[in-house]
Motif scaffolding. Structure first.
Motif, PDB file in Angstrom:
ATOM      1  N   LEU A  36       0.837  -1.207   0.000  1.00  0.00           N
ATOM      2  CA  LEU A  36       0.000   0.000   0.000  1.00  0.00           C
ATOM      3  C   LEU A  36       0.872   1.257   0.000  1.00  0.00           C
ATOM      4  CD1 LEU A  36      -2.948  -0.664   2.484  1.00  0.00           C
ATOM      5  CD2 LEU A  36      -2.967  -0.717  -0.008  1.00  0.00           C
ATOM      6  N   ASP A  50      -7.772  10.054   1.857  1.00  0.00           N
ATOM      7  CA  ASP A  50      -6.594   9.675   1.074  1.00  0.00           C
ATOM      8  C   ASP A  50      -5.849  10.885   0.522  1.00  0.00           C
ATOM      9  OD1 ASP A  50      -6.973   6.739   1.098  1.00  0.00           O
ATOM     10  OD2 ASP A  50      -8.831   7.263   0.071  1.00  0.00           O
ATOM     11  N   GLU A  83      -0.225  -4.944  -5.582  1.00  0.00           N
ATOM     12  CA  GLU A  83       0.272  -6.225  -6.117  1.00  0.00           C
ATOM     13  C   GLU A  83       1.482  -6.019  -7.010  1.00  0.00           C
ATOM     14  OE1 GLU A  83      -3.967  -8.282  -6.960  1.00  0.00           O
ATOM     15  OE2 GLU A  83      -2.171  -9.502  -7.226  1.00  0.00           O
ATOM     16  N   LEU A  98      -7.961  -4.539   4.783  1.00  0.00           N
ATOM     17  CA  LEU A  98      -7.035  -4.094   3.745  1.00  0.00           C
ATOM     18  C   LEU A  98      -7.797  -3.668   2.497  1.00  0.00           C
ATOM     19  CD1 LEU A  98      -3.860  -4.083   3.121  1.00  0.00           C
ATOM     20  CD2 LEU A  98      -4.403  -6.066   1.709  1.00  0.00           C
ATOM     21  N   GLY A  99      -7.551  -2.439   2.079  1.00  0.00           N
ATOM     22  CA  GLY A  99      -8.131  -1.928   0.842  1.00  0.00           C
ATOM     23  C   GLY A  99      -7.240  -0.818   0.347  1.00  0.00           C
ATOM     24  N   THR A 100      -7.480  -0.358  -0.885  1.00  0.00           N
ATOM     25  CA  THR A 100      -6.579   0.676  -1.395  1.00  0.00           C
ATOM     26  C   THR A 100      -6.965   2.075  -0.927  1.00  0.00           C
ATOM     27  OG1 THR A 100      -7.852   0.559  -3.425  1.00  0.00           O
ATOM     28  CG2 THR A 100      -5.727  -0.506  -3.448  1.00  0.00           C
ATOM     29  N   ARG A 101      -8.219   2.215  -0.465  1.00  0.00           N
ATOM     30  CA  ARG A 101      -8.655   3.509   0.044  1.00  0.00           C
ATOM     31  C   ARG A 101      -8.760   3.458   1.552  1.00  0.00           C
ATOM     32  NH1 ARG A 101     -13.607   5.252  -3.865  1.00  0.00           N
ATOM     33  NH2 ARG A 101     -14.438   3.284  -3.145  1.00  0.00           N
ATOM     34  N   LEU A 108     -14.708   4.139   2.605  1.00  0.00           N
ATOM     35  CA  LEU A 108     -15.613   3.638   1.582  1.00  0.00           C
ATOM     36  C   LEU A 108     -14.965   2.481   0.822  1.00  0.00           C
ATOM     37  CD1 LEU A 108     -18.419   4.287   0.428  1.00  0.00           C
ATOM     38  CD2 LEU A 108     -17.307   5.595  -1.345  1.00  0.00           C
ATOM     39  N   GLU A 109     -14.546   1.503   1.573  1.00  0.00           N
ATOM     40  CA  GLU A 109     -13.752   0.454   0.952  1.00  0.00           C
ATOM     41  C   GLU A 109     -14.406  -0.898   1.173  1.00  0.00           C
ATOM     42  OE1 GLU A 109     -12.151  -0.507  -1.334  1.00  0.00           O
ATOM     43  OE2 GLU A 109     -10.215   0.478  -1.114  1.00  0.00           O
ATOM     44  N   ILE A 110     -14.215  -1.795   0.227  1.00  0.00           N
ATOM     45  CA  ILE A 110     -14.581  -3.182   0.427  1.00  0.00           C
ATOM     46  C   ILE A 110     -13.276  -3.929   0.653  1.00  0.00           C
ATOM     47  CG2 ILE A 110     -14.652  -3.555  -2.077  1.00  0.00           C
ATOM     48  CD1 ILE A 110     -16.748  -5.735  -1.525  1.00  0.00           C
ATOM     49  N   PHE A 137     -11.351  -9.146 -10.148  1.00  0.00           N
ATOM     50  CA  PHE A 137     -10.753  -7.884 -10.599  1.00  0.00           C
ATOM     51  C   PHE A 137     -10.275  -7.015  -9.454  1.00  0.00           C
ATOM     52  CE2 PHE A 137     -15.207  -6.735 -10.044  1.00  0.00           C
ATOM     53  CZ  PHE A 137     -15.123  -5.495  -9.447  1.00  0.00           C
ATOM     54  N   ARG A 138     -10.690  -7.354  -8.243  1.00  0.00           N
ATOM     55  CA  ARG A 138     -10.240  -6.559  -7.105  1.00  0.00           C
ATOM     56  C   ARG A 138      -8.832  -6.956  -6.668  1.00  0.00           C
ATOM     57  NH1 ARG A 138     -15.951  -7.604  -4.662  1.00  0.00           N
ATOM     58  NH2 ARG A 138     -17.104  -5.808  -5.435  1.00  0.00           N
ATOM     59  N   GLY A 139      -8.479  -8.211  -6.906  1.00  0.00           N
ATOM     60  CA  GLY A 139      -7.156  -8.647  -6.494  1.00  0.00           C
ATOM     61  C   GLY A 139      -6.962 -10.118  -6.817  1.00  0.00           C
ATOM     62  N   SER A 140      -5.709 -10.547  -6.828  1.00  0.00           N
ATOM     63  CA  SER A 140      -5.450 -11.952  -7.169  1.00  0.00           C
ATOM     64  C   SER A 140      -5.497 -12.815  -5.907  1.00  0.00           C
ATOM     65  CB  SER A 140      -4.090 -12.086  -7.834  1.00  0.00           C
ATOM     66  OG  SER A 140      -3.071 -11.891  -6.868  1.00  0.00           O
ATOM     67  N   TYR A 165      -2.146 -12.705  -4.016  1.00  0.00           N
ATOM     68  CA  TYR A 165      -1.967 -11.501  -3.190  1.00  0.00           C
ATOM     69  C   TYR A 165      -2.792 -11.620  -1.912  1.00  0.00           C
ATOM     70  CZ  TYR A 165      -2.039  -6.600  -1.714  1.00  0.00           C
ATOM     71  OH  TYR A 165      -1.940  -5.441  -0.986  1.00  0.00           O
ATOM     72  N   ASP A 217      -1.141 -13.994   0.498  1.00  0.00           N
ATOM     73  CA  ASP A 217       0.025 -13.357   1.119  1.00  0.00           C
ATOM     74  C   ASP A 217      -0.398 -12.364   2.190  1.00  0.00           C
ATOM     75  OD1 ASP A 217       1.536 -14.803  -0.631  1.00  0.00           O
ATOM     76  OD2 ASP A 217       1.986 -13.125  -1.979  1.00  0.00           O
ATOM     77  N   MET A 218      -1.488 -11.645   1.899  1.00  0.00           N
ATOM     78  CA  MET A 218      -1.922 -10.617   2.844  1.00  0.00           C
ATOM     79  C   MET A 218      -2.526 -11.221   4.102  1.00  0.00           C
ATOM     80  SD  MET A 218      -0.825  -7.875   1.747  1.00  0.00           S
ATOM     81  CE  MET A 218       0.481  -8.841   0.992  1.00  0.00           C
TER      82      MET A 218
END
Lengths: 756, 292
Positions: A629, A692, A747, B186-189, B192-194, B263-266, B269, B272-273
């Motif tokens: 991240l 963010d 990733e 864990l999310g990229t934002r 407002l995250e899933i 599409f959100r992640g493999s 990954y 690993d997380m």
């Protein structure tokens, strides 16, 4: 530098109060008596021939007033590049073929939205599915399915730029590197989805209220596709909730609303859903960028060879302009004596890409600036020093292409280095933290007349009144960027009036002077600003003459308009209030109103733009080396937008740009699988949240642009470009992972770290 | 996005609600916050003919302390959970989960029961609730039953809830002083995250404060349902606390996870997380346990 009274001040926005209090009327707020609600039926297939459409059941549904397909329409193609009719490749509703998932096939107008929606399900369409292509490599393969018969090889057009001697340039280079970059599709994600209301009067004339950046273009293209005369169509732009390039064309719902209003005699409204916008809407071009650059050992740039494949999706949209500008911005920042560019706009069976904030620059500059950072690393030169060495300066010329009439690029680089404590941080940041730089240059409006208008590019009318007020009429479109406020400031400044003395009527094609090409390419401040300024100057001249006569002034006297008064400079007693002066002029002219027109069309300024903005940005990031991240800790920006008309406005543009650039770099991506967009909600289309957003510091490097109104040039669009390369470089500085394919996902970072 | 037509019921008591559910059977759905149900109805994934609103039943809106247990009413919202002092004291990980669910607007509407019965694999409340060993109370005209939450989930959108049943409350035994828990999403934002992955971990230390007496590790978004990691828990229980232990527990949890590619992640990954987040959540839990 000239002292201003209103220009350069934090004047509150003209539209601020209406928006904050919810009283601003947007298109979807408009409700007319008897109004019908329209919905569009879209293709579920990426590429197919339409064999048969049966609308009988839909038409029979109670409440449905009108159902149309391509067969009902005049079948006239349209597109913004009407100077070249062969680029006009779109029908308002599909004829014979559909070319992407979401292609508009039929439309329904009914007494309410729910009924219209229900009717869509009752339309039966028989398709013959055709093989489809979803990326540029597949589209270019021999024997690939052909998307448009008129474009063999699926290349819709190409653009070339060439100067110097590319071969010689590389022969003279000590260090050459070649890279391939890829960038992805992102959405404008304007808060207001597209919306339009059409009304037809008993003489058959159309009035269209629509959420657009380009009322004039919509007026003209609506006329041509409906087979009507331009002036039988009036386009009005109400308040608009953002456009970012996504609303700069005529769109099918505008045609359908007008066509069905004409057919039914009732007003028709269309408002798109967010899902429609994300699944089928215009987007920023994905690109594959092949870039080769050559340097001398000391870091002097010698040559660049750039080839770009633009993934245009199913139609040209604004792709032709993006194709040209991508090539232009491949070489705008630095002196590159030998340059060659080939851009190819390629059809694929995906929703069309169009104009989007930066218009080719964010993609091209991500590649160019990343490559610059990679070269700096290998040449052992500090990235900012390498840029200063090659930076464009005021007076630089690219023969037959561009003249740089003002440029604060080197100052921006030096300033941003100072603000961010660049040199020390590059050396001393701990592992996991990194700092990186990216730069930009951008246009203040385009000079090329692809729309083939016979009017000036921008026009303004100023009416002066004896009560001391003036009325500004312009077709320029405020879509949230604040141009109404900017134009009022320019006018108030020039006439020595206050903001509240000025009324503005804008963006109504029947009421405001022809023409204005719209809000895109960062053209409004410079072009509409110049038109407004010219009209104001004409008014001033007339008033000066009247005062001069009234006080029998010696002709050598200079005159001044200030604080609502007009007088001989240095002799304030010899003068009167603005309103009195207007009354005097009217009396002298036996009642004739005091009105002046101004207009602007760029001439003799090369192929690109009348004026370029420049700037540099530094990002500091922290990367979690376990999760990948990225947290952007801070952004520093120094930029040259000429004279700052409204500092708060510029700051807003900067913050919005960083926000958009942040999403482009890290989190936003329209993910498609076989032409279908998978993330059609704001949960999965990840615009950075307020949390963010990094804190930032910025400084405007003031230059004076001779071509701009009061020295101003663009500030709204170029700034979106440096953020992604700056963040990418910061991530590389923090982790060693070099991103050449946006977006920079956790990733990708972890994979990159593992490889090391 | 057309909302299908439906009849709307507004019972004032649980009994009345159960009666309506019993009468209408599969034609009806209970409505709490509606942040999931209404959206799915618009998308035509669900089209119940009747909605039974629970919002006017006061009993379902309370958080109560009873004999060492905390009882959370079905209609307590995520925002209320996140702010509640009862939850903050000793059930902090649940407060964290509630505080990061969706956005402020969604948290003001979304309820704790809704977050369970919708049974989304990435939901924010199941992992911390399971980590605290929560139970759910299901009521119907036929009676009442109490189930451990971890047995409640059957698959995406599927639970043991019968057609006529209503999830009325959640019961959590108050953890001992020497316990702690952590929840990480864990999310990229940052909002407002899933979750790409989420992990909740619970540890209880013995009286010496050095040995792990009890442990629960719950993984979200890496299987069709929220998942306990038996291998990680086995590795932890009875062992002395040390940094390498949590690392190993993380690895074990990763092996227990069954993520998919989307599409959100493999899947890789996500797996690993799980290891990273498990270790971090355990550290959070430990820190809290030691603070007591």
């Amino acid at each position: 530098m000239k002292r201003f009274n209103i220009v350069g001040k934090d004047i509150p926005r003209a539209d601020g109060r209406a928006k904050v209090t919810g009283t601003a009327i947007y298109t979807d707020d408009i409700k007319l008596p008897g109004m019908l609600y329209g919905r569009i039926l879209r293709s579920p297939l990426a590429h197919a021939r339409i064999l048969h459409i049966d609308t009988k059941k839909a038409k029979a549904l109670p409440g449905v007033k009108c159902v149309i397909t391509g067969e009902d329409t005049p079948k006239i193609k349209y597109g913004n590049w009407r100077l070249f009719p062969n680029t006009q490749d779109e029908y308002p509703l599909a004829v014979d073929k559909v070319r992407f998932i979401g292609d508009e096939v039929a439309a329904v107008a009914a007494v309410d939205r729910d009924t219209a929606e229900e009717a869509l399900d009752l339309i039966r369409i028989e398709y013959e599915e055709l093989p489809a292509v979803f990326d540029t490599d597949a589209a270019l393969k021999k024997g690939a399915p052909l998307i448009h018969e008129a474009s063999p090889g699926n290349i819709s057009l190409d653009r070339k730029i060439s100067y110097g001697d590319i071969k010689k340039g590389f022969a003279e280079s000590d260090y050459i590197r070649e890279d391939v970059f890829t960038v992805h599709a992102v959405s404008h994600a304007y808060l207001e989805p597209c919306s339009t209301v059409a009304q037809c009067d008993l003489d058959g004339r159309i009035t269209l209220w629509t959420s657009t950046q380009v009322p004039y273009i919509v007026q003209c293209l609506l006329a041509s596709t409906l087979g009507m005369r331009e002036n039988d169509i009036r386009v009005i732009k109400p308040y608009v909730g953002g456009g970012f390039g996504g609303k700069m064309e005529m769109r099918p719902w505008e045609f359908c609303a007008a066509f069905m209003a004409k057919k039914t005699g009732r007003p028709v409204k269309f408002t798109l859903t967010r899902e429609e916008e994300l699944a089928t809407g215009r987007r920023r071009h994905p690109m594959k960028i092949y870039s080769k650059v050559g340097f001398k050992k000391d870091g002097t740039l010698v040559a660049k060879d750039l080839k770009i494949h633009l993934d245009g999706g199913a139609y040209n949209s604004m792709g032709p302009t993006a194709t040209f500008l991508s090539g232009n911005f491949g070489a705008m920042l630095y002196r590159i004596p030998n340059y060659r560019y080939l851009g190819q706009h390629i059809y694929t069976n995906k929703p069309p890409a169009g104009a989007m904030r930066g218009f080719g620059a964010p993609q091209s500059l991500f590649a160019a600036e990343t490559q610059m950072n990679m070269a700096a690393e290998e040449l052992g030169i500090d990235p900012i020093d390498l840029r200063i060495k090659n930076a464009m300066v005021t007076g630089d010329k690219i023969p037959d292409v561009a003249t740089i009439s003002s440029c604060g690029f080197i100052e921006s680089l030096k300033e941003v280095a100072k603000m961010s404590n660049w040199k020390r941080k590059r050396r001393t940041l701990r592992t996991g933290r990194g700092i990186g730089v990216g730069c930009y240059s951008f246009i203040s409006g385009g000079v090329f007349n692809w729309f083939n208008t016979q009017y000036p590019f921008s026009a303004a009318e100023v009416r002066a009144f004896a009560d001391g007020t003036v009325h500004l009429l312009t077709m320029a479109s405020d879509i949230g960027q604040g141009s109404d406020t900017t134009l009022k400031q320019i006018l108030a400044e020039e006439l020595g009036l206050k903001m509240e003395d000025i009324r503005i009527t804008a963006a109504d094609t029947a009421m405001t002077p022809q023409a204005d090409l719209g809000s895109w390419g960062s053209r409004v401040t410079l072009m509409a600003g110049n038109a407004t300024l010219e009209a104001a100057k004409k008014i001033k001249e007339v008033l000066f003459g009247a005062i001069s006569a009234r006080y029998n002034l010696n002709v050598i006297y200079d005159m001044e308009c200030k604080d609502g008064r007009i007088y001989a400079k240095g002799r304030p007693d010899r003068g009167m209030s603005f309103g009195e002066a207007v009354a005097l002029v009217q009396k002298a002219n036996r009642g004739k109103p005091l009105v002046a027109r101004g207009h602007y069309t760029p001439r003799g300024k090369g192929l690109v733009t009348p004026a370029f903005s420049f700037g540099a940005q530094v990002a500091e990031v922290e990367v979690d080396r376990e999760t990948g991240l990225v947290e952007v800790k801070k952004m520093w920006t120094a930029h040259d937008c000429g004279t700052v008309i409204n500092p708060t406005g510029v700051e807003g543009q900067l913050e919005g740009s960083i926000h958009m650039g942040l999403g482009y770099a890290l989190s936003e991506e329209l993910v498609t699988k076989e032409g279908k967009t998978l993330n059609t909600t704001f949960l999965d289309y990840k615009i950075p949240s307020a949390l963010d957003m990094p804190p930032g510091e910025s400084i405007c490097i003031e230059t004076y642009e001779p071509e701009g109104p009061m020295g101003a040039k663009e500030a709204g669009e170029g700034l979106v470009s440096p953020t992604a390369p700056a963040i990418a470089e910061a991530v590389c500085h923090a982790t060693g992972y070099r991103c050449k394919d946006l977006p920079i996902t956790p990733e990708k970072i972890l994979k990159g770290l593992r490889k090391k | 996005m057309l909302l299908p037509k439906f009849d709307y019921h507004e019972p004032l008591s649980v009994d009345e609600a159960c009666q309506i559910m019993s009468d209408l059977g599969e034609k009806a759905k209970p409505l709490a916050g509606g942040t999931d149900l209404i959206v799915n109805m618009k998308k035509k994934i669900l089209s119940p003919e009747h909605l039974v609103a629970l919002s006017r039943i006061e009993d379902l809106r309370k958080i109560e302390l009873l004999n060492g247990s905390v009882r959370i009413g079905a209609c307590v919202t995520a925002a209320e959970l996140a702010e509640s002092q009862e939850i903050k004291r000793g059930l902090g990980a649940l407060g964290q989960g509630a505080g990061i669910l969706g956005s402020p607007l969604i948290r003001n509407l979304a309820t704790v029961a809704g977050n369970l019965v919708s049974a989304r694999p990435a939901a924010d409340l199941p992992p911390p609730l399971m980590a605290y060993g929560a139970e759910v109370v299901l009521k119907s005209r036929r009676g009442e039953r109490t189930l451990p939450l971890e047995t409640f989930f059957q698959g995406p959108g599927q639970t043991l809830l019968e057609i006529d049943e209503i999830l009325t409350e959640i019961i959590i035994q108050r953890p001992p002083e020497s316990a702690g828990a952590g929840y990480i999403k864990l999310g990229t934002r940052k909002a407002l995250e899933i979750s790409l992955v989420n992990v909740a971990a619970y540890v209880a230390l013995d009286s010496s404060g050095t040995t792990i007496e009890a442990a629960r590790v719950v993984l979200g978004a890496v299987a069709p349902t929220p998942l306990r990691s038996p291998s990680a828990e086995k590795l932890l229980i009875g062992e002395k606390v040390d940094p390498s232990l949590f690392e190993k527990a993380g690895q074990a949890a990763a092996k227990d996870s069954r993520p998919i590619d989307d599409f959100r992640g493999s899947a890789q990954y996500r797996r690993d997380m799980v290891a990273v987040l498990t270790r971090r959540a355990l550290n959070m839990a430990l820190e809290q346990a030691r603070r007591a």
